[in-house]
Write an enzyme that holds these catalytic residues in place. Structure first.
Site, PDB file in Angstrom:
ATOM      1  N   LYS A 177      -6.884  -5.195  -2.708  1.00 58.61           N
ATOM      2  CA  LYS A 177      -7.787  -5.554  -1.705  1.00 58.61           C
ATOM      3  C   LYS A 177      -8.752  -4.521  -1.097  1.00 58.61           C
ATOM      4  CE  LYS A 177      -4.039  -4.515   1.343  1.00 58.61           C
ATOM      5  NZ  LYS A 177      -4.613  -3.377   2.017  1.00 58.61           N
ATOM      6  N   ASP A 236       0.850  -1.295   0.151  1.00 58.36           N
ATOM      7  CA  ASP A 236       0.028  -0.139   0.044  1.00 58.36           C
ATOM      8  C   ASP A 236       0.797   1.404   0.035  1.00 58.36           C
ATOM      9  OD1 ASP A 236      -2.046  -1.964   0.419  1.00 58.36           O
ATOM     10  OD2 ASP A 236      -2.781  -1.362   2.135  1.00 58.36           O
ATOM     11  N   HIS A 269     -17.501   2.654   0.717  1.00 60.91           N
ATOM     12  CA  HIS A 269     -17.182   1.465   1.167  1.00 60.91           C
ATOM     13  C   HIS A 269     -17.560   1.455   2.720  1.00 60.91           C
ATOM     14  CE1 HIS A 269     -14.295  -1.692   2.626  1.00 60.91           C
ATOM     15  NE2 HIS A 269     -14.492  -2.405   1.548  1.00 60.91           N
ATOM     16  N   ASP A 293      -4.391  -0.901  -1.795  1.00 66.70           N
ATOM     17  CA  ASP A 293      -5.790  -0.879  -0.973  1.00 66.70           C
ATOM     18  C   ASP A 293      -6.678   0.003  -2.268  1.00 66.70           C
ATOM     19  OD1 ASP A 293      -6.848  -1.218   1.424  1.00 66.70           O
ATOM     20  OD2 ASP A 293      -7.015   0.962   1.735  1.00 66.70           O
ATOM     21  N   CYS A 316      -2.094  -2.783   7.653  1.00 63.07           N
ATOM     22  CA  CYS A 316      -1.867  -3.611   6.577  1.00 63.07           C
ATOM     23  C   CYS A 316      -0.455  -4.526   6.512  1.00 63.07           C
ATOM     24  CB  CYS A 316      -2.136  -2.889   5.185  1.00 63.07           C
ATOM     25  SG  CYS A 316      -3.820  -2.298   4.989  1.00 63.07           S
ATOM     26  N   HIS A 329     -10.874   6.787   1.542  1.00 63.43           N
ATOM     27  CA  HIS A 329      -9.495   6.776   0.992  1.00 63.43           C
ATOM     28  C   HIS A 329      -9.242   5.778   0.114  1.00 63.43           C
ATOM     29  CE1 HIS A 329      -9.637   3.581   4.136  1.00 63.43           C
ATOM     30  NE2 HIS A 329      -8.569   3.099   3.299  1.00 63.43           N
ATOM     31  N   HIS A 341     -10.678   0.459  -2.556  1.00 65.88           N
ATOM     32  CA  HIS A 341     -12.218   0.389  -2.075  1.00 65.88           C
ATOM     33  C   HIS A 341     -13.162   1.106  -2.999  1.00 65.88           C
ATOM     34  CE1 HIS A 341     -10.568  -0.675   1.703  1.00 65.88           C
ATOM     35  NE2 HIS A 341      -9.886   0.549   1.938  1.00 65.88           N
TER      36      HIS A 341
HETATM   37  C1  VGL Z   1      -4.792   0.499   5.826  1.00 63.23           C
HETATM   38  C2  VGL Z   1      -6.299   1.360   7.098  1.00 63.23           C
HETATM   39  C3  VGL Z   1      -7.253   1.272   6.146  1.00 63.23           C
HETATM   40  C4  VGL Z   1      -3.069   0.153   5.414  1.00 63.23           C
HETATM   41  C5  VGL Z   1      -5.613   0.468   4.743  1.00 63.23           C
HETATM   42  O1  VGL Z   1      -2.931   0.198   4.317  1.00 63.23           O
HETATM   43  O2  VGL Z   1      -2.607   0.046   6.503  1.00 63.23           O
HETATM   44  N1  VGL Z   1      -5.179   1.167   6.868  1.00 63.23           N
HETATM   45  N2  VGL Z   1      -6.969   1.007   5.058  1.00 63.23           N
HETATM   46 ZN    ZN Z   2      -8.471   0.912   3.423  1.00 69.55          ZN
END
Ligand code: VGL
Ligand code: ZN
Length: 199
Positions: A108, A10, A54, A48, A153, A83, A50
């Site tokens: 994901k 990410d 979401h 990430d 993550c 996000h 979404h």
């Molecule tokens: C993440 C919060 C929500 C991450 C992703 O990449 O750590 N944290 N979505």
């Molecule tokens: Zn996320």
């Protein structure tokens, strides 16, 4: 012959300064991540990804604010600012990340009703992303994880990878954390207890 892979978690605009869910110093890791991409034969990225509206977004739940927790069907879920919406600039990889060598991008969090921190399983800890099977078929046994965020993550990916029998190292110098309510210390301890090498 077994081999190893670098998994870059990410490294996206929304997790870097100026982004919707900015992780302090998130962009600082990019030069080191690039060096590590150059040094690894196999590179996998996660993104990430979404849907708009979401279920992990606070804005989807009337009266709720970011960083509160709610009960989902699969358990407690932290709510986040909107996000990494599919196709948005915030969901793009950091523009300075040298990602072109990557052999696979795992997206994901694309199911409306379930979040996915881990690169291996969604937050119900049951729905697989397919990454374990991909790595197993390619006889990749050792994984080095870097990216954002250390305590979400990256940590959940490392825990699942260890549970799946991979030999896992997290390079903490190539990660940055959100650190919400002591999450960094808690997740660091969980990774250590699971046999993840932290360096
Ligand atoms: C993440 C919060 C929500 C991450 C992703 O990449 O750590 N944290 N979505
Ligand atoms: Zn996320």
């Amino acid at each position: 012959m077994s081999s190893s892979a670098l998994i870059v978690i990410d490294v996206q605009n929304d997790f870097c300064p100026g982004g919707a869910l900015a992780v302090a110093g998130g962009d600082e890791i990019v030069p080191l991540v690039n060096e590590m991409i150059g040094a690894h034969e196999h590179v996998v990225l996660t993104q990430d990804w979404h849907t708009a509206g979401h279920s992990s977004f606070a804005s989807t739940h009337p009266g709720k604010s970011p960083f509160e927790s709610i009960q989902m069907r699969y358990g407690p879920q932290t709510l986040w600012p909107d996000h990494c919406v599919q196709g948005s600039n915030g969901a793009e990889f950091h523009p300075k990340m040298a990602w072109t060598k990557a052999e696979l991008v795992v997206r994901k969090g694309f199911r409306q009703e379930i979040d996915s921190y881990s690169a291996f399983f969604e937050n119900d800890h049951k729905t697989p992303t397919g990454l374990a099977g991909y790595l197993r078929e390619r006889k990749i046994k050792a994984l080095t994880l870097v990216g954002l965020a250390t305590d979400y993550c990256v940590a959940y990916s490392a825990l699942d990878a260890a549970k799946k029998g991979f030999d896992v190292t997290v390079r903490l110098d190539a990660c940055r954390a959100i650190d919400l309510g002591g999450s960094l210390a808690a997740m660091t301890e969980r990774m250590r207890d699971a046999g993840v090498s932290l360096s």
